[in-house]
Write an enzyme that holds these catalytic residues in place. Structure first.
Site, short mmCIF file in Angstrom:
data_model
loop_
_atom_site.label_atom_id
_atom_site.label_comp_id
_atom_site.label_asym_id
_atom_site.label_seq_id
_atom_site.Cartn_x
_atom_site.Cartn_y
_atom_site.Cartn_z
N HIS A 21 -11.18 -2.83 1.92
CA HIS A 21 -10.21 -3.29 0.93
C HIS A 21 -9.40 -4.45 1.50
O HIS A 21 -9.17 -5.46 0.83
CB HIS A 21 -9.30 -2.11 0.57
N ALA B 242 0.86 -1.19 0.00
CA ALA B 242 0.00 0.00 0.00
C ALA B 242 0.89 1.23 0.00
O ALA B 242 1.71 1.40 0.90
CB ALA B 242 -0.92 -0.01 1.22
#
Length: 329
Positions: free
Chosen positions: A202, A182
């Protein structure tokens, strides 16, 4: 061992009918059918892993909580890949599926929009999607390996909410080791609860064995990475780089753009040299609209160049729009 429509996995967990000299054994991974000549076929479970911490094929240490040796590799696995394709990744992780195991994906129905789409997914997962009435032998005489292996680079681009992240995750569902990278700021529920909720949703859809790393140092990560890596996304990474070097400022330093481009080239070199099966998500910018602000134009220009450079060093580039995938030659 010949597998045809006589062998079906019933809702009760039983398999039948089978010849009397075949063995049928329930296991944590599913129903194992073994023939007298040593062929081993597994009807994989369709639910979550019974033992979510199944170790790799190495010996299980004493006191680990496992009552028997680690699972053994089988010749063929039949998986309901429409319901739960990540089962393939779990079985690869545990050693049940090895490099010579034939993976058969079944379950193509209304859960996947078309037979062609189901076959495309199966190909990405290193599996075969047979048609109705197809007869297969176990072990198969010939089994081509179609699943990508590292080093292999894939760039997935698309507009906002196009489905590009879902496509990236779909490609890696069956990998035994995945690092999810990320590139955005860590979620802070106190400062931005809506964003924190998005990040949580997510994360919840990823398989349990994926490892998440929050970092902007993509070059170092790509150099040390093995297995599979998913980077989401390059646009967020570039935003942070431009911010760090003050390129958003009204009067940036004279060398700000040079420093940003130097970081872009470092990323490109690492992408080119990585030994991982790497999938990167990016944003498709512009599409003919000229941003109204200087910062918007700068971002469009830099990300457009970065996308072109990374695409040129990738084995695959795909465009996702409205959830549909277009492979770019």
């Amino acid at each position: 061992m010949t597998i045809d429509d006589r062998f079906r996995l019933r809702e009760s967990g039983a398999v039948g009918p089978v010849p009397p000299d075949y063995s049928v054994t329930p296991t944590p991974d599913g129903i194992l059918v073994a023939s007298p000549d040593g062929g081993r076929l597994l009807y994989a479970r369709s639910g979550p892993a019974v033992l979510p911490a199944v170790p790799p094929v190495e010996a299980v240490p004493p006191g680990s909580g496992f009552a028997s040796a680690p699972p053994q590799q089988v010749d063929m696995v039949i998986v309901d890949a429409a319901q739960r394709p990540e089962t393939i990744g779990e079985l690869r992780r545990s050693g049940v599926i090895g490099v010579t195991t034939a993976v058969v994906a079944v379950g193509g129905d209304h859960r996947v929009r078309s037979p062609a789409e189901f076959a495309r997914r199966a190909r990405l997962w290193g599996a075969f999607a047979p048609g109705d009435g197809h007869v297969m032998s176990c072990p198969p005489a010939v089994w081509p390996q179609s699943r990508p292996h590292g080093p292999h680079r894939v760039l997935i681009t698309g507009g906002a909410r196009s489905g590009k992240s879902v496509e990236a995750e779909l490609r890696l569902l069956t990998e035994p080791k995945v690092s999810y990278v990320a590139t955005g700021e860590p979620a802070d529920p106190a400062r931005d609860p809506e964003w924190a909720e998005r990040v949580a949703r997510h994360a919840a859809r990823r398989p349990w064995w994926w490892e998440t790393e929050e970092t902007r140092d993509l070059p170092s990560l790509l150099k040390r990475a093995r297995g599979a890596v998913l980077i989401d996304c390059l646009g967020t990474w570039l935003t942070a780089v431009m911010d760090e070097h003050g390129l958003w400022d009204e009067e940036p330093a004279p060398d700000a753009e040079e420093r940003v481009e130097a970081e872009m080239h470092d990323l490109l070199e690492a992408w080119r040299a990585t030994q991982a099966y790497a999938v990167a998500v990016t944003n498709e910018v512009g599409s003919g609209v000229v941003p109204a602000t200087r910062s918007g134009r700068l971002f469009r220009d830099h990300l457009g160049r970065l996308n072109q450079w990374v695409a040129a060093e990738s084995e695959e580039v795909v465009l996702v729009t409205a959830g549909r995938v277009l492979e770019l030659p």
